[in-house]
Design a protein around this motif. Structure first.
Motif, short mmCIF file in Angstrom:
data_model
loop_
_atom_site.label_atom_id
_atom_site.label_comp_id
_atom_site.label_asym_id
_atom_site.label_seq_id
_atom_site.Cartn_x
_atom_site.Cartn_y
_atom_site.Cartn_z
N SER A 161 0.80 -1.21 0.00
CA SER A 161 0.00 0.00 0.00
C SER A 161 0.84 1.26 0.00
O SER A 161 0.32 2.35 -0.20
N GLU A 208 -6.85 1.51 -3.85
CA GLU A 208 -6.91 1.16 -2.44
C GLU A 208 -7.50 -0.23 -2.24
O GLU A 208 -7.04 -1.00 -1.38
N GLN A 209 -8.51 -0.59 -3.04
CA GLN A 209 -9.08 -1.93 -2.95
C GLN A 209 -8.08 -2.99 -3.43
O GLN A 209 -7.99 -4.09 -2.86
N ASP A 237 -4.80 -2.60 -3.28
CA ASP A 237 -3.81 -2.65 -2.20
C ASP A 237 -4.23 -3.64 -1.12
O ASP A 237 -3.43 -4.46 -0.65
#
Length: 309
Positions: free
Chosen positions: A9, A179-180, A182
């Motif tokens: 991330s 982000e999803q 990650d």
């Protein structure tokens, strides 16, 4: 698979990373410098008929694909509750959506035939499991990899079950934010991971292809990145290869006019054969980036160049 919770991330989207490792999927290596790994996505385009599935395997073999892919579901788990009782018109008559899902789902007997047929014809097969029991089901056949559908990127229970297999995994990234993705990579790790850039619009309009995301994913995660396409035609898939995609997945069908949700965005046999042919030509044409005089230029140079350096 090894977790990368501390790195996935926080990886930069701009800083260059070392060349991604090659991932071995059964008898094939997937990554930079290797032949593009072409997957014929049968999905549920067999319409619940194992003989159609075999014909589609034949199409993929004739075209030169390295693999075919199916979809495996446990319908009572994977079908949304608010969709189960909706009535659907099908070639087999009127039925609920849940009944339809069972009608087109292959079980152990059909997959045994698929397994034997694919092996006899020298092509790999695997599937996208849409729920945890389907992972165990596919493991019984010793599949070389599992494909994670774009719809499953946020299903962390499923991702953990897939990571526990220790198999190389192919992660499609449609309908997902970075982000999803990650969060998915935190669970899956990057060792043995191949990503596919995808846009989950059927059929895909060119303005939504966003092919430069291939580079974004390569730089952010340091894994081999391919392309899963839902467009009509070949241009976008070929452009993806030119941009560095190491794998290409396309839905395939015997006839785009067949009944079913995915046929219209699929390639027919001739289109698939043309895709693989053109991918192989592109592989030769990309070269190594070193500017030099090519052998074929020597004769024209001697005839046409008036002043030597």
């Amino acid at each position: 698979m090894t977790s990368t919770a501390s790195t996935a991330s926080t990886a930069s989207t701009t800083a260059p990373r070392p060349e991604a490792p090659v991932v071995r999927v059964g008898d094939h290596e997937v990554g930079a410098g290797q032949p593009v790994y072409v997957i014929g996505e049968i999905g549920i385009n067999h319409n619940g008929d194992v003989e159609i599935a075999k014909q589609l395997i034949d199409v993929a073999v004739a075209a030169g694909c390295q693999a075919v892919k199916f979809q495996k579901r446990t319908p009572e788990i994977s079908t949304p509750k608010d969709q189960r009782d909706k009535i659907r018109q099908t070639p087999w008559g009127e039925m609920t959506y849940l009944e339809y899902k069972y009608r087109v789902e292959f079980e152990h007997e059909q997959y045994t035939e698929v397994d034997q047929y694919a092996k006899a014809n020298g092509i790999q097969w695997f599937a996208s499991p849409w729920d945890v029991p389907s992972v165990a089901f596919l493991e019984e056949f010793g599949v070389p990899t599992h494909k994670i559908a774009s719809a499953s990127v946020t299903d962390h229970d499923l991702l953990r079950a897939l990571a526990d297999t220790g198999k190389p995994l192919i992660l499609s990234t449609g309908m997902s934010t970075l982000e999803q993705i990650d969060a998915a990579v935190e669970i899956l790790g990057t060792e043995g991971l191949v990503m596919l850039h995808a846009t989950s619009t059927y059929p895909l309009p060119p303005e939504e292809a966003n092919l430069r995301t291939i580079t974004t994913l390569q730089e952010r995660y340091g894994v081999p990145v391919g392309y899963s396409g839902h467009e009509t035609g070949l241009q976008i898939s070929l452009a993806a290869v030119a941009l560095g995609a190491v794998a290409v997945e396309r839905h395939i069908t015997l006839d785009r006019a067949m009944w079913g949700s995915d046929h219209a965005a699929s390639l027919e046999p001739k289109g698939l054969a043309n895709l693989v042919r053109d991918v192989r030509i592109l592989e030769q044409a990309m070269g190594d980036g070193t500017k030099r005089v090519m052998p074929g230029e020597l004769s024209p140079m001697s005839r046409l160049r008036r002043v030597d350096a």
